[in-house]
Design an enzyme around this catalytic site. Structure first.
Site, short mmCIF file in Angstrom:
data_model
loop_
_atom_site.label_atom_id
_atom_site.label_comp_id
_atom_site.label_asym_id
_atom_site.label_seq_id
_atom_site.Cartn_x
_atom_site.Cartn_y
_atom_site.Cartn_z
N GLN A 136 -4.44 -5.24 7.04
CA GLN A 136 -5.47 -6.12 6.47
C GLN A 136 -5.50 -7.49 7.11
O GLN A 136 -6.33 -8.32 6.72
CB GLN A 136 -5.24 -6.25 4.95
CG GLN A 136 -5.39 -4.96 4.19
CD GLN A 136 -6.83 -4.43 4.19
OE1 GLN A 136 -7.79 -5.15 4.43
NE2 GLN A 136 -6.97 -3.14 3.92
N CYS A 154 -4.79 2.32 -3.64
CA CYS A 154 -3.53 2.85 -3.06
C CYS A 154 -2.37 1.89 -3.29
O CYS A 154 -1.48 1.77 -2.44
CB CYS A 154 -3.68 3.15 -1.58
SG CYS A 154 -4.80 4.50 -1.24
N HIS A 160 0.87 -1.18 0.00
CA HIS A 160 0.00 0.00 0.00
C HIS A 160 0.91 1.23 0.00
O HIS A 160 2.02 1.19 0.53
CB HIS A 160 -0.83 -0.05 1.29
CG HIS A 160 -1.89 0.98 1.42
ND1 HIS A 160 -1.62 2.27 1.82
CD2 HIS A 160 -3.22 0.92 1.23
CE1 HIS A 160 -2.75 2.95 1.87
NE2 HIS A 160 -3.74 2.16 1.52
N ASP A 209 3.11 -4.51 8.10
CA ASP A 209 1.90 -3.71 7.97
C ASP A 209 0.72 -4.67 8.13
O ASP A 209 0.40 -5.41 7.21
CB ASP A 209 1.92 -3.01 6.61
CG ASP A 209 0.60 -2.32 6.29
OD1 ASP A 209 -0.32 -2.38 7.13
OD2 ASP A 209 0.49 -1.75 5.19
N LYS A 213 -10.31 -0.57 10.57
CA LYS A 213 -10.45 -1.77 9.74
C LYS A 213 -10.66 -3.00 10.61
O LYS A 213 -10.82 -4.10 10.11
CB LYS A 213 -9.19 -1.97 8.88
CG LYS A 213 -9.02 -0.87 7.82
CD LYS A 213 -7.87 -1.18 6.92
CE LYS A 213 -7.34 0.05 6.24
NZ LYS A 213 -7.99 0.34 4.96
N1 PMP Z 1 -1.68 -0.64 4.69
C1 PMP Z 1 -2.63 -1.36 4.11
C2 PMP Z 1 -2.30 -2.73 3.60
C3 PMP Z 1 -3.91 -0.84 3.97
O1 PMP Z 1 -4.86 -1.54 3.40
C4 PMP Z 1 -4.18 0.47 4.45
C5 PMP Z 1 -5.54 1.11 4.30
N2 PMP Z 1 -6.18 0.84 3.10
C6 PMP Z 1 -3.14 1.18 5.05
C7 PMP Z 1 -1.91 0.59 5.16
C8 PMP Z 1 -3.35 2.54 5.62
O2 PMP Z 1 -4.28 2.48 6.65
P1 PMP Z 1 -4.91 3.81 7.26
O3 PMP Z 1 -5.42 4.59 6.11
O4 PMP Z 1 -6.00 3.31 8.15
O5 PMP Z 1 -3.83 4.49 8.01
#
Ligand code: PMP
Length: 406
Positions: free
Chosen positions: A204, A364, A124, A201, A227
């Site tokens: 997910q 993203c 991401h 990270d 999430k």
């Molecule tokens: N890493 C991953 C794999 C994500 O899916 C996301 C959110 N889509 C993020 C980081 C960033 O998370 P946040 O926007 O809640 O900070």
């Protein structure tokens, strides 16, 4: 009551009872954000109606109660991550802030020209850009592990890219765009054997299965509350306490100091070291409640989601012209796809007319989309409160959309 009482579970999530465009809501955008159970919503209300006070500061009862609840939430986070000690759990705004914190505080102090930060192609943007920026500032270099056509990290390439230059390896436990579950423990072991630190990270993964940080063996783990059935604006960065204590803080103010004097100021250890100012008290408390809600059902929820994934994969594959992007052997219930002749955005709009919420676009993950030669995909992402009936609704609506787009 069956082992996994889906009817009861759905009743815990008030929003699932609403309709969208005259149809029952079919919420399949859980990878973007999850819905919240009543206990979480009530925890927010209860905090403001009964407990609201600043933490760590007051001698009065309300402040004591708020502090106890805030620290109990930290203990819930530790339990959720399989940790014996809560000290390494820092409340942040979300995974983005957690990763930025490590890039800024650890990276700035420890990276230099010639060092390498190893990422993967499926990250991401939140796990790419902070490293790019810190690399530019320190002279370090970002290296990228390729993914296979199935959407799995190429482990042979990964091993080949690790070297004495690798100072930090950062990768997603689970890909938000494809649903791939990475062999995180193995990748961690390989990276650490090369002398690197590992940041996972967990944005997910936390919502889909039990995360056991000690078993993963990583050095940092970040996830977002929103999430994981908690509120927006709160998340967690876990780090090995000895690493955190050696990192210079990056925000300065109340609570994070030991002693302030115009002659010089000293800082506290983790977690306070990285929690300057008044934190998101209600958010942290409600996140703790969300995690306590999830923990007892995690195993059954995962099995249920895997049934949804299998059913949805089968039904979507039967749709003419539909291609699933990313078919890793191990996946969470996330399906990215395209339909010949239809832009992902059109698919999303047509599904919305049937009350079905999915995500469309690059998720993203622009570098991953580029790897597949795509501008984007449509993505259906499931949570444990989704049903087989909703899988059918998705497939039926996609079949209808395909015909309209043809
Ligand atoms: N890493 C991953 C794999 C994500 O899916 C996301 C959110 N889509 C993020 C980081 C960033 O998370 P946040 O926007 O809640 O900070």
């Amino acid at each position: 009551m069956s082992a996994f009482d889906i009817t009861g579970i759905r009743q815990d999530f008030p929003i699932l009872g609403r309709s969208v465009r005259g149809r029952p809501l079919t919420y399949l955008d859980n990878a973007a954000t999850s819905q919240k159970p009543s206990v979480v919503i009530k925890a927010l209300e209860r905090y403001y109606s009964e407990q609201n006070a600043n933490v760590h500061r007051g001698v009065h009862l309300l402040s004591e109660e708020a502090t106890t609840a805030y620290e109990a939430a930290r203990a819930s986070v530790a339990k959720f991550l399989g940790l014996k000690e809560a000290r390494g759990c820092i409340f942040v705004r979300g995974a983005t802030e957690g990763i930025n914190l490590v890039a800024e505080c650890w990276g700035r102090a420890n990276l230099k020209a010639g060092d390498e930060i190893l990422l993967t192609q499926l990250e991401h943007h939140a796990n790419i850009v902070p490293w790019q920026v810190i690399a530019e500032r320190t002279g370090a270099k970002v290296i990228v592990t390729p993914v296979t056509p199935r959407g799995e990290v190429d482990l042979v390439a990964f091993k080949g890219l690790l070297s004495a230059r690798t100072k930090l390896v950062a990768f997603a436990h689970v890909s938000n765009a494809l649903g791939t579950v990475n062999p995180a423990a193995e990748m961690t072991r390989l990276a650490q054997a090369a002398g690197a630190l590992v940041l996972i990270d967990g944005c997910q993964s936390a919502a889909h299965f039990k995360v056991d940080v000690p078993a993963l063996g990583c050095d940092f783990y970040a996830f977002s509350g929103h999430k994981t059935f908690g509120p927006t604006g709160i998340g967690v960065l876990w780090g090995r306490p000895e690493l955190l204590d050696a990192m210079p803080p990056y925000q300065f103010g109340g609570d994070m100091i030991r002693k302030v004097d115009f002659a010089g100021t000293t800082f506290r250890e983790a977690p306070e070291r990285f929690e300057a100012g008044t934190p998101d008290i209600s958010g942290a408390i409600a996140l703790g409640v969300a995690l306590e809600y999830v923990m007892p059902i995690q195993t059954a929820a995962h099995a249920h989601e895997q049934r949804l994934l299998a059913a949805a994969t089968e039904r979507l594959k039967a749709i003419k012209g539909l291609t699933i992007v990313g078919e890793a052997t191990e996946k969470v219930a996330v399906i990215s796809f395209n339909i010949v002749g239809g832009h992902p955005h059109d698919i999303g709009t047509l599904l919305d007319a049937d009350g079905i919420a999915i995500r469309t676009g690059h998720h993203c993950c622009m570098p991953l989309m580029k790897h597949y030669g795509l501008s984007g995909t449509a993505r259906a992402s499931f949570a444990f409160y989704n049903t087989l009936e909703e899988v059918d609704r998705l497939a039926d609506s996609l079949e209808k959309a395909r015909k309209m787009m043809a």
